[in-house]
Design a protein around this motif. Structure first.
Motif, PDB file in Angstrom:
ATOM      1  N   ASN A   1       0.836  -1.202   0.000  1.00 41.43           N
ATOM      2  CA  ASN A   1       0.000   0.000   0.000  1.00 41.43           C
ATOM      3  C   ASN A   1       0.866   1.246   0.000  1.00 41.43           C
ATOM      4  N   ASN A   2       0.216   2.403  -0.072  1.00 42.43           N
ATOM      5  CA  ASN A   2       0.949   3.655  -0.224  1.00 42.43           C
ATOM      6  C   ASN A   2       1.692   4.067   1.048  1.00 42.43           C
ATOM      7  N   THR A   3       1.436   3.409   2.189  1.00 41.50           N
ATOM      8  CA  THR A   3       2.188   3.697   3.412  1.00 41.50           C
ATOM      9  C   THR A   3       3.438   2.833   3.516  1.00 41.50           C
ATOM     10  N   GLY A   4       3.671   1.980   2.535  1.00 42.54           N
ATOM     11  CA  GLY A   4       4.890   1.182   2.517  1.00 42.54           C
ATOM     12  C   GLY A   4       4.797  -0.155   3.206  1.00 42.54           C
ATOM     13  N   VAL A   5       3.590  -0.623   3.540  1.00 43.54           N
ATOM     14  CA  VAL A   5       3.433  -1.924   4.182  1.00 43.54           C
ATOM     15  C   VAL A   5       3.316  -3.000   3.094  1.00 43.54           C
ATOM     16  N   LEU A   6       4.267  -3.924   3.112  1.00 44.90           N
ATOM     17  CA  LEU A   6       4.298  -5.031   2.161  1.00 44.90           C
ATOM     18  C   LEU A   6       3.778  -6.281   2.847  1.00 44.90           C
ATOM     19  N   ALA A   7       2.813  -6.959   2.232  1.00 48.54           N
ATOM     20  CA  ALA A   7       2.226  -8.173   2.799  1.00 48.54           C
ATOM     21  C   ALA A   7       2.414  -9.326   1.823  1.00 48.54           C
ATOM     22  N   LEU A   8       2.771 -10.496   2.383  1.00 49.52           N
ATOM     23  CA  LEU A   8       2.965 -11.698   1.598  1.00 49.52           C
ATOM     24  C   LEU A   8       2.119 -12.823   2.175  1.00 49.52           C
ATOM     25  N   ALA A   9       1.642 -13.705   1.323  1.00 49.10           N
ATOM     26  CA  ALA A   9       0.878 -14.872   1.750  1.00 49.10           C
ATOM     27  C   ALA A   9       1.274 -16.055   0.886  1.00 49.10           C
ATOM     28  N   TYR A  10       1.565 -17.152   1.551  1.00 49.26           N
ATOM     29  CA  TYR A  10       1.909 -18.385   0.846  1.00 49.26           C
ATOM     30  C   TYR A  10       1.008 -19.496   1.356  1.00 49.26           C
ATOM     31  N   SER A  11       0.308 -20.170   0.448  1.00 50.47           N
ATOM     32  CA  SER A  11      -0.633 -21.226   0.818  1.00 50.47           C
ATOM     33  C   SER A  11      -0.196 -22.538   0.188  1.00 50.47           C
ATOM     34  N   GLN A  12      -0.181 -23.577   1.021  1.00 46.52           N
ATOM     35  CA  GLN A  12       0.285 -24.885   0.570  1.00 46.52           C
ATOM     36  C   GLN A  12      -0.660 -25.975   1.053  1.00 46.52           C
ATOM     37  N   ALA A  13      -1.080 -26.843   0.141  1.00 51.83           N
ATOM     38  CA  ALA A  13      -1.861 -28.020   0.513  1.00 51.83           C
ATOM     39  C   ALA A  13      -0.884 -29.086   0.984  1.00 51.83           C
ATOM     40  N   LEU A  14      -0.957 -29.429   2.273  1.00 49.54           N
ATOM     41  CA  LEU A  14      -0.027 -30.394   2.837  1.00 49.54           C
ATOM     42  C   LEU A  14      -0.409 -31.824   2.471  1.00 49.54           C
ATOM     43  N   ARG A  15      -1.699 -32.075   2.404  1.00 48.51           N
ATOM     44  CA  ARG A  15      -2.248 -33.361   2.006  1.00 48.51           C
ATOM     45  C   ARG A  15      -3.711 -33.128   1.677  1.00 48.51           C
ATOM     46  N   PRO A  16      -4.426 -34.074   1.088  1.00 47.42           N
ATOM     47  CA  PRO A  16      -5.849 -33.836   0.782  1.00 47.42           C
ATOM     48  C   PRO A  16      -6.638 -33.447   2.022  1.00 47.42           C
ATOM     49  N   GLY A  17      -7.276 -32.280   1.965  1.00 43.77           N
ATOM     50  CA  GLY A  17      -8.087 -31.797   3.073  1.00 43.77           C
ATOM     51  C   GLY A  17      -7.330 -31.004   4.112  1.00 43.77           C
ATOM     52  N   VAL A  18      -6.031 -30.840   3.950  1.00 45.63           N
ATOM     53  CA  VAL A  18      -5.221 -30.085   4.911  1.00 45.63           C
ATOM     54  C   VAL A  18      -4.450 -29.004   4.172  1.00 45.63           C
ATOM     55  N   ARG A  19      -4.657 -27.753   4.571  1.00 45.47           N
ATOM     56  CA  ARG A  19      -3.972 -26.629   3.922  1.00 45.47           C
ATOM     57  C   ARG A  19      -3.428 -25.680   4.979  1.00 45.47           C
ATOM     58  N   ALA A  20      -2.243 -25.168   4.746  1.00 37.09           N
ATOM     59  CA  ALA A  20      -1.610 -24.189   5.629  1.00 37.09           C
ATOM     60  C   ALA A  20      -1.319 -22.919   4.842  1.00 37.09           C
ATOM     61  N   THR A  21      -1.640 -21.786   5.436  1.00 37.34           N
ATOM     62  CA  THR A  21      -1.381 -20.492   4.808  1.00 37.34           C
ATOM     63  C   THR A  21      -0.553 -19.638   5.770  1.00 37.34           C
ATOM     64  N   PHE A  22       0.578 -19.136   5.283  1.00 38.30           N
ATOM     65  CA  PHE A  22       1.495 -18.345   6.095  1.00 38.30           C
ATOM     66  C   PHE A  22       1.461 -16.892   5.629  1.00 38.30           C
TER      67      PHE A  22
END
Length: 294
Positions: A244-265
């Motif tokens: 955004n214009n205030t300089g805050v950078l946001a990242l998101a990484y989402s990974q399916a660990l196995r069927p029915g299980v997902r982790a998002t960092f």
């Protein structure tokens, strides 16, 4: 012979593609967990909980949802750790095709507070309208409508306070929505706040978007800007980024660990305060979200 027009998006879904791109999956306020299960009798359960990284406060809720597709009936009940009971009853396509009614209620036994909102919606080719009555607040009657033709949509919303006898809120919006890109402009809060958003699907694996907000009554003035993108890395993971214009950078990484299980960092970094290296400090934040769906 003219081509039948599709049903337009609802008022609340104006600019949804850009809002989802810039607002969803960014978990950097702590840790959260979501567990979903479904019984053979068509009852879906969901348990969601979160811990705030700053206050260590834990909040959770238990939700049960029963659906009878044959009769267009859906009943949802939830109970939160703050001792609030929520109920939602929905009936769709029973009175007429494209007509939906729902009643949303909540009760806080400790505080003695309660809410009840009755909603109705009508969806037809080229036209989508909704109306709601907030029984205990006002009561307040709110209505919105969206008309569309050839990917061009125009919408408006107004709220009327029955007790005071005046229009308490009104807004309007215009947008162009196609498969590849969409542009929307909102005039909200009695035409005092303006939102403009843009979303483009660059390819099957990449999309980008931007949003600008201008509040005519804000003391600081200026326009708040935010741009972001999402890329699908493979069948099980994707990466999102925004700034955004205030300089805050946001990242998101989402990974399916196995069927029915997902982790998002999630990670948020204030690029103007890079010397603050503490992830839990005021400048930088981290978080994680797990979903178990059986």
């Amino acid at each position: 012979m003219s081509i039948p027009q599709p049903v337009p998006v609802s008022w609340k879904d104006f600019g949804k593609a850009a809002n989802d791109l810039l607002g969803r999956d960014y978990y950097f306020q702590g840790s959260s967990l979501e567990v979903k299960t479904k019984t053979p009798s068509n009852v879906a359960f969901k348990v969601a909980g979160s811990r705030d990284a700053k206050s260590d406060a834990i909040a959770a809720d238990l939700e049960a949802k029963w659906t009878d597709k044959k009769h267009g009936l859906t009943v949802t009940q939830a109970w939160t750790t703050s001792n609030i009971l929520r109920n939602l009853v929905e009936v769709e396509d029973q009175i007429a095709k494209g007509v939906k009614f729902d009643l949303s209620t909540s009760l806080s036994p400790e505080k003695g507070t309660k809410t009840a909102v009755l909603n109705a919606a009508l969806k037809q080719p080229g036209f989508h309208t909704r109306a709601s009555l907030d029984v205990f607040r006002g009561p307040t009657f709110t209505a919105d409508a969206v008309v569309g033709r050839d990917n061009l949509f125009l919408g408006a919303e107004a709220a009327y306070n029955v007790t005071e006898g005046n229009v308490s809120r009104y807004a309007t919006a215009i947008g162009y929505l196609s498969h590849d890109y969409s542009i929307t402009v909102h005039a909200l809060n009695n035409l005092n706040t303006y939102h403009a958003s843009y979303h483009q699907r660059i390819s099957d694996s990449t999309e980008a978007g931007a949003k600008a907000v201008y509040d005519t009554k804000a003391t600081h003035g200026g326009v708040a800007l935010e741009v972001g993108a999402k890329t699908v890395l493979d069948q099980s993971s994707y990466l999102k980024a925004k700034i955004n214009n205030t300089g805050v950078l946001a990242l998101a990484y989402s990974q399916a660990l196995r069927p029915g299980v997902r982790a998002t960092f999630g990670l948020a970094v204030d690029t103007q305060k890079l010397n603050d290296v503490s992830p839990s400090g005021p400048a930088h934040k981290v978080g994680v979200h797990f979903v178990f769906d059986s």
